[in-house]
Design an enzyme around this catalytic site. Structure first.
Site: not given
Ligand code: COA
Length: 393
Positions: A80, A112, A234
């Protein structure tokens, strides 16, 4: 006849950052990235290590023999991160690897997921032509942009697989179940360099698509989760596979005990992913390589269940069996060295690299700074009159 993987290898660019440095720069607790997201390092790809260059390097690392090159009649680049709307990246791969001329070279896209589609199409082709081989390369650069929520889930790299009727590493089952639903969880319109993503929704869509494919697979085959020796996923970031395993416990497919067994195996199957980050199309197959090369559960006869996901969204659950002496066909040392011998970038340099774009002059010319890279690797050397040229540095 065992149709499946005869050779498999991966390539990742020779630049990376430490996630704890990124966390510091973003004023985030490092544990969020290393535990919450589950990533330790992240590969960074400068513009001259584009998706085609990554794919060529992965193809080179398969060590194709003259006989392989004569028997490959199809090359499929799954990506992609394509570099041209019309010409497929596979044509450059065809030239660089010296594949015989009576081959077809194409590029496939579905976020993906497309490498899995490429494998399923290759299986049908090989069953009709058992004397032919298919080269499938999944290559991508995951670039969400700096200061975005997706930033810690970036990465870059390519996985190359030689598929044939002489599967020396893994034979694929003919039964598999895809699952499609039209949604917008992650997408990149033609006018945008970086994707639009609803991160939380994409996590949810991933798990729902998994459940759709998995329930279909169970109904088709009568198999249950514990019929497998490992479950691979994945891996946009390594926490995602754990979430999916937990969804199997929530539906009663796994007990607390079997969940912890599968999670321990999964941890070994993402050792490489923790150091490379997101490869989009190649992520599941990098996890497969990590499993084959690093996991104790990888032994001849093991049944491996795999889930492929591509936003938009298409998923597929499928399975394979490890072949006798499969370990003799792996490249563990080469892969560990590739990861150990990369240049560590500081965060300002990483930001500069990520922001760089190719800008051709009025005549369509552009020259790469090929001093940035590792000798023996292929990079985009130049664009001359709008034509791309790759060379080994
Ligand atoms: N210590 C340990 N874990 C922590 C933490 C800390 N200090 N602070 C946050 N976390 C954890 C959260 O609890 C969460 O865990 P969970 O998902 O099991 O609940 C995780 O870290 C991520 O935190 P979150 O606040 O949800 O992160 P975010 O709002 O920054 O977004 C994604 C995370 C993955 C959604 C973001 O990086 C993203 O949009 N990525 C691209 C899309 C993607 O990869 N999608 C996947 C499907 S294809």
């Amino acid at each position: 006849m065992k149709i499946g993987i005869e050779k498999i290898s991966f390539f990742t660019p020779p630049f990376y950052i430490e996630m704890k440095h990124l966390a510091q720069a973003r004023d985030v607790d490092p544990a969020k990235y290393t535990i919450g997201i589950g990533q330790d390092q992240m590969a960074v790809s400068p513009v001259h290590y584009d998706a085609v260059a990554l794919a060529i390097n992965a193809g080179i690392s398969l060590d194709l023999t003259a006989a392989d090159k004569a028997e490959i009649d199809t090359i499929i680049l799954a990506t992609e991160s394509g570099v041209d709307h019309s010409k497929s990246g596979s044509t450059w791969i065809h030239r660089a690897l010296g594949i015989q001329p009576h081959a077809r070279a194409i590029e496939m896209k579905q976020a993906c997921y497309s490498a899995t589609a490429a494998i399923r199409l290759a299986m049908g082709h090989i069953s009709l032509h058992p004397d032919k081989k298919v080269l499938v390369i999944a290559s991508d650069i995951a670039n969400y942009g700096i200061h975005t929520p997706g930033e810690p889930t970036q990465g870059a790299g390519a996985v190359a697989m030689l598929l044939s009727s002489d599967a020396k590493i893994m034979a694929f089952d003919t039964q598999s179940v895809p699952y499609t639903v039209e949604i917008s969880d992650f997408w990149r319109p033609l006018y945008s360099d970086t994707p639009f993503v609803d991160g939380k929704y994409s996590n949810q869509a991933y798990v729902e698509t998994f459940q759709g494919a998995w329930n279909g697979y169970k109904a088709l085959t009568g198999r249950v989760a514990t019929d497998f020796d490992a479950l691979l996923f994945h891996v946009p970031y390594t926490k995602m596979g754990k979430k999916t395993l937990q969804s199997l416990a929530a539906t009663g497919d796994l007990t607390d005990e079997t969940l912890s067994t599968f999670t321990a195996i999964y941890d070994e199957a993402v050792i490489y992913n923790r150091r490379v980050g997101n490869l989009y199309t190649g992520s599941l197959y990098l996890s497969l390589i990590s499993f084959l090369e690093q996991a104790e559960a990888a032994r001849a006869g093991a049944r491996i269940g795999m889930f492929s996901y591509g936003s938009g969204a298409v998923g597929e659950f499928f399975a394979g069996e490890l072949m006798p002496n499969f370990e003799t066909y792996l490249q563990k040392e080469r892969h560990e060295q590739l990861l150990d011998h990369r240049f560590l970038l500081d965060i300002p340099t990483y930001e500069m690299v990520l922001s760089e774009r190719i800008a051709v002059d009025e005549a369509g010319n552009w020259l790469a700074d090929t001093s940035l890279g590792r000798p023996g690797q292929v990079v985009l050397e130049k664009i001359s009159a709008h034509k791309r040229y790759y060379k080994m540095i």
